[in-house]
Design an enzyme around this catalytic site. Structure first.
Site, PDB file in Angstrom:
ATOM      1  N   GLY A   1       0.928  -1.406  -0.106  1.00  0.00           N
ATOM      2  CA  GLY A   1       0.073  -0.229   0.047  1.00  0.00           C
ATOM      3  C   GLY A   1       0.790   1.183  -0.061  1.00  0.00           C
ATOM      4  O   GLY A   1       0.400   2.330  -0.081  1.00  0.00           O
TER       5      GLY A   1
ATOM      6  N   GLU B   1       3.817  -6.821   1.708  1.00  0.00           N
ATOM      7  CA  GLU B   1       3.257  -7.019   0.471  1.00  0.00           C
ATOM      8  C   GLU B   1       3.171  -5.950  -0.431  1.00  0.00           C
ATOM      9  O   GLU B   1       1.687  -5.577  -1.643  1.00  0.00           O
ATOM     10  CB  GLU B   1       2.158  -7.867   0.467  1.00  0.00           C
ATOM     11  CG  GLU B   1       1.789  -9.000   1.440  1.00  0.00           C
ATOM     12  CD  GLU B   1       0.236  -8.899   1.809  1.00  0.00           C
ATOM     13  OE1 GLU B   1      -0.785  -8.518   1.244  1.00  0.00           O
ATOM     14  OE2 GLU B   1       0.021 -10.408   1.820  1.00  0.00           O
TER      15      GLU B   1
ATOM     16  N   ARG C   1       2.896  -1.264  -5.828  1.00  0.00           N
ATOM     17  CA  ARG C   1       2.948  -0.487  -6.873  1.00  0.00           C
ATOM     18  C   ARG C   1       4.006   0.627  -6.073  1.00  0.00           C
ATOM     19  O   ARG C   1       4.684   0.880  -7.046  1.00  0.00           O
ATOM     20  CB  ARG C   1       1.359   1.163  -5.970  1.00  0.00           C
ATOM     21  CG  ARG C   1       1.448   1.875  -7.239  1.00  0.00           C
ATOM     22  CD  ARG C   1       0.730   2.917  -6.721  1.00  0.00           C
ATOM     23  NE  ARG C   1      -0.823   2.226  -5.943  1.00  0.00           N
ATOM     24  CZ  ARG C   1      -1.655   2.821  -6.614  1.00  0.00           C
ATOM     25  NH1 ARG C   1      -1.435   3.370  -7.848  1.00  0.00           N
ATOM     26  NH2 ARG C   1      -2.602   1.832  -5.794  1.00  0.00           N
TER      27      ARG C   1
ATOM     28  N   CYS D   1     -15.291   4.781 -27.944  1.00  0.00           N
ATOM     29  CA  CYS D   1     -16.648   5.107 -27.214  1.00  0.00           C
ATOM     30  C   CYS D   1     -16.246   5.213 -26.292  1.00  0.00           C
ATOM     31  O   CYS D   1     -17.749   4.617 -25.417  1.00  0.00           O
ATOM     32  CB  CYS D   1     -17.297   4.703 -28.672  1.00  0.00           C
ATOM     33  SG  CYS D   1     -16.432   4.307 -29.881  1.00  0.00           S
TER      34      CYS D   1
HETATM   35  N1  LLP Z   1      -2.043  -7.012  -0.465  1.00  0.00           N
HETATM   36  C1  LLP Z   1      -2.759  -6.734  -0.355  1.00  0.00           C
HETATM   37  C2  LLP Z   1      -3.626  -7.730   0.015  1.00  0.00           C
HETATM   38  C3  LLP Z   1      -3.759  -6.160  -1.456  1.00  0.00           C
HETATM   39  O1  LLP Z   1      -4.866  -6.150  -1.776  1.00  0.00           O
HETATM   40  C4  LLP Z   1      -2.660  -5.265  -2.422  1.00  0.00           C
HETATM   41  C5  LLP Z   1      -3.517  -4.078  -3.415  1.00  0.00           C
HETATM   42  C6  LLP Z   1      -1.033  -4.812  -2.369  1.00  0.00           C
HETATM   43  C7  LLP Z   1      -0.997  -5.892  -1.668  1.00  0.00           C
HETATM   44  C8  LLP Z   1      -0.598  -4.290  -2.317  1.00  0.00           C
HETATM   45  O2  LLP Z   1      -0.742  -3.016  -2.430  1.00  0.00           O
HETATM   46  P1  LLP Z   1       0.188  -1.899  -3.968  1.00  0.00           P
HETATM   47  O3  LLP Z   1       1.739  -2.101  -2.217  1.00  0.00           O
HETATM   48  O4  LLP Z   1       0.225  -2.283  -5.013  1.00  0.00           O
HETATM   49  O5  LLP Z   1      -0.426  -0.661  -2.584  1.00  0.00           O
HETATM   50  N2  LLP Z   1      -5.923  -0.464  -9.007  1.00  0.00           N
HETATM   51  C9  LLP Z   1      -5.688  -0.019  -8.177  1.00  0.00           C
HETATM   52  C10 LLP Z   1      -4.972  -0.820  -7.231  1.00  0.00           C
HETATM   53  C11 LLP Z   1      -5.389  -1.519  -6.319  1.00  0.00           C
HETATM   54  C12 LLP Z   1      -5.031  -2.508  -4.819  1.00  0.00           C
HETATM   55  C13 LLP Z   1      -5.554  -3.820  -4.474  1.00  0.00           C
HETATM   56  N3  LLP Z   1      -5.111  -4.217  -3.901  1.00  0.00           N
HETATM   57  C14 LLP Z   1      -4.898   1.455  -8.494  1.00  0.00           C
HETATM   58  O6  LLP Z   1      -5.087   1.712  -9.926  1.00  0.00           O
HETATM   59  O7  LLP Z   1      -4.679   2.390  -8.124  1.00  0.00           O
END
Ligand code: LLP
Length: 418
Positions: A244, A279, A282, A348
Site C-alpha cells: 500500500g 506485500e 505499486r 467510445c
Molecule cells: N496486498 C493486498 C492484500 C492487496 O489487496 C494489495 C492491493 C496489495 C497487497 C498491494 O498494494 P500496493 O502496494 O500495490 O498498493 N487498481 C488500484 C490499486 C488496487 C490495489 C488492490 N490491492 C489502482 O490502480 O490504484
C-alpha cells in the site's frame, strides 16, 4: 524542458529526447509501435533492495497484481522476493517464475475450491483467510488432501488510509477480512479445526497511501491482537502488514520511502517475536514504467482543445475509474508554448481520458507522449474493449532492450471463438 525529475532517476531527457536507462523512448516507439509500456529493470531492483534494507528480517512478497509480466516477476524472484497472490492464475505465475512456495502468501475474499486445492498442493507459506467459511472449506480440503495448512486471518482494523475510496480496504464497511473486534472468536474457531495451523495475522489497509500514520494506527491494533493471542497460547509466527505504500504521481507529490515506514513502525514492532511480511506492489513497479502513446489528432471543440492519442482507457483505466492523475510529457519536446487540453483516447466513451484540463506543451499529429507512473495497475488492468489488442511491453536494463510481451493481434483476441 518538461519536468520529469523525482519520478525515476533513470528517466531523463538526453539530447532532446526522453530516455529510460539511457534508451531513447521515441526510438523504442518507432521500433515497436504504440501504445508501448517500457519498464526499467534497475529501478525495480533498487526499489526491492530498499525494502530489503529497511526491513532486513522481513519477507518481502511482491504483490503480483500490480504488474504480472512474467519477466518482472522472475526478476524480483531472482532478487529474493516472495509473492503476494490473489488468484489461481497468480499462483501459476509465481511458481512458473521461480518463486519458492515457502515465499508465497495468498489473500482474496473469494478463493474457489480449485484455487485453494492447487495452493494446498503447492504447499505455500500461508493462506490469508478472509471469512469463517473459507477457514471451514480450507480445513475440509486439507483433510481430503491429507495435508496441514498454515493460515493467517486477515483482520480489518477499521483504519482510514486517506486514499481513494475504491482502494481503501481496511475500513469497516469494505468486504475485506474479518472485523478486528470479531477476530478472537475466529482465531478460536480456526484453532479448533484439525487440519489448520494458525500461524499468522494479516492486514492490508489500502493502496496509494502517502502518509505513514494510517499504518501506525493499523499496526498498533494488530500488535495488540498479537499480544493477546500469544498470551492465550497461539503460536503466531507471522505478522503480514500488507502493501500500500504510495508513489509520486504528481510533480509536487512526496512519496514515503520504505525506510520511513520502517522507522514509523519500529516502536510498535520492537517487542514482537514474529516474522514480518510486507506485500508491496505499486511502490516497487509503479514509477519503473512509462506508457508511450502517439498523438493521432488534435481538435478544438466547444472552446476546448482535445489531444487524441492511440492509448485509451483499455490501456490505462486509472484516470477513468479513480480520476487518477498521471503526469504526461512530450517524448521529444520542441519548446513550444503550453496549452490546456483534454488528453483523450480513441474509445467510445466520454470517460475515456488520460488527463483533463491538462497544461502541456503544444503537440501535434504524430508526436509521442509519455504517460508516467505506468508500471503498476496499468497493463495489469488493461482490456480488449473496442476489440483493441493489448499493448507491447519492453524492459530496459542498462543498455539492453527486451520485449517481454509482444503486442497482440486481432486473431489472438478472437481465438476463444474459433
Ligand atoms: N496486498 C493486498 C492484500 C492487496 O489487496 C494489495 C492491493 C496489495 C497487497 C498491494 O498494494 P500496493 O502496494 O500495490 O498498493 N487498481 C488500484 C490499486 C488496487 C490495489 C488492490 N490491492 C489502482 O490502480 O490504484
Amino acid at each position: 524542458m518538461q519536468e520529469v525529475s523525482g519520478f525515476n532517476p533513470y528517466l531523463r531527457y538526453e539530447g532532446g529526447e526522453l530516455t529510460l536507462e539511457g534508451v531513447p523512448l521515441g526510438e523504442l516507439a518507432e521500433r515497436f509501435g504504440t501504445p508501448l509500456f517500457v519498464y526499467s529493470a534497475s529501478f525495480i531492483r533498487e526499489r526491492f533492495s530498499q525494502y530489503r534494507e529497511a526491513f532486513p528480517d522481513a519477507l518481502v512478497c511482491y504483490a503480483l497484481k500490480a504488474n504480472f509480466n512474467p519477466s518482472i516477476v522472475r526478476l524480483l524472484s531472482q532478487e529474493g522476493a516472495g509473492a503476494d497472490i490473489v488468484s489461481g492464475g497468480e499462483l501459476y505465475l509465481a511458481l512458473g517464475a521461480g518463486v519458492p512456495p515457502e515465499r508465497i502468501v495468498y489473500a482474496g475474499v473469494g478463493k474457489t475450491e480449485r484455487e485453494l486445492k492447487n495452493a494446498i498442493v503447492a504447499d505455500i507459506l500461508m493462506f490469508n483467510a478472509e471469512s469463517r467459511q473459507e477457514l471451514e472449506v480450507l480445513n475440509e480440503l486439507a483433510g481430503r488432501l491429507k495435508k496441514r495448512v498454515r493460515v493467517a486471518i486477515r483482520v480489518n482494523p477499521d483504519v482510514d488510509p486517506k486514499t481513494h475510496p475504491y482502494i481503501a480496504t481496511g475500513m469497516q464497511k469494505s468486504k475485506f477480512g474479518i472485523d478486528i473486534k470479531e477476530a478472537r472468536k475466529e482465531y478460536e474457531y480456526a484453532r479448533s479445526l484439525p487440519n489448520l495451523d494458525v500461524v499468522g495475522i494479516h492486514c492490508h489497509i489500502g493502496s496509494q497511501i502517502l502518509d505513514t500514520s494510517p499504518y501506525e494506527e493499523a499496526v498498533e491494533k494488530v500488535v495488540e491482537l498479537y499480544e493477546s493471542l500469544t498470551r492465550d497460547g497461539f503460536d503466531i509466527r507471522y505478522l503480514d502488514i500488507g502493501g500500500g505504500l504510495g508513489i509520486k504521481y504528481k510533480p509536487e507529490d512526496r512519496e514515503p520511502t520504505p525506510f520511513e515506514l520502517a522507522e514509523a513502525l519500529e516502536p510498535y514492532l520492537s517487542g514482537v517475536d514474529a516474522k514480518l511480511i510486507l506485500e508491496p506492489g505499486r511502490s516497487i513497479v509503479g514509477n519503473a514504467g512509462v506508457l508511450i502513446t502517439q498523438v493521432q489528432f488534435v481538435k478544438e471543440k466547444g472552446g476546448k482543445r482535445f489531444i487524441i492519442t492511440d492509448a485509451g482507457m483499455n490501456d490505462l483505466i486509472r484516470p477513468s475509474i479513480y480520476n487518477a492523475y498521471h503526469h504526461i510529457v512530450p517524448v521529444r519536446p520542441k519548446g513550444k508554448e503550453k496549452v490546456v487540453a483534454d488528453i483523450v483516447g480513441p474509445i467510445c466513451e466520454t470517460g475515456d481520458f488520460l488527463a483533463l484540463d491538462r497544461e502541456i506543451e503544444d503537440v501535434g499529429r504524430g508526436d509521442y507522449l509519455a504517460v508516467l507512473s505506468a508500471g503498476a495497475y496499468a497493463f495489469a488492468m488493461s482490456s480488449h474493449y473496442n476489440m483493441r489488442p493489448r499493448a507491447c511491453e519492453v524492459i530496459v536494463d542498462g543498455g539492453d532492450v527486451s520485449v517481454v510481451r509482444w503486442r497482440e493481434d486481432y486473431d489472438y483476441i478472437l481465438a476463444p471463438a474459433e
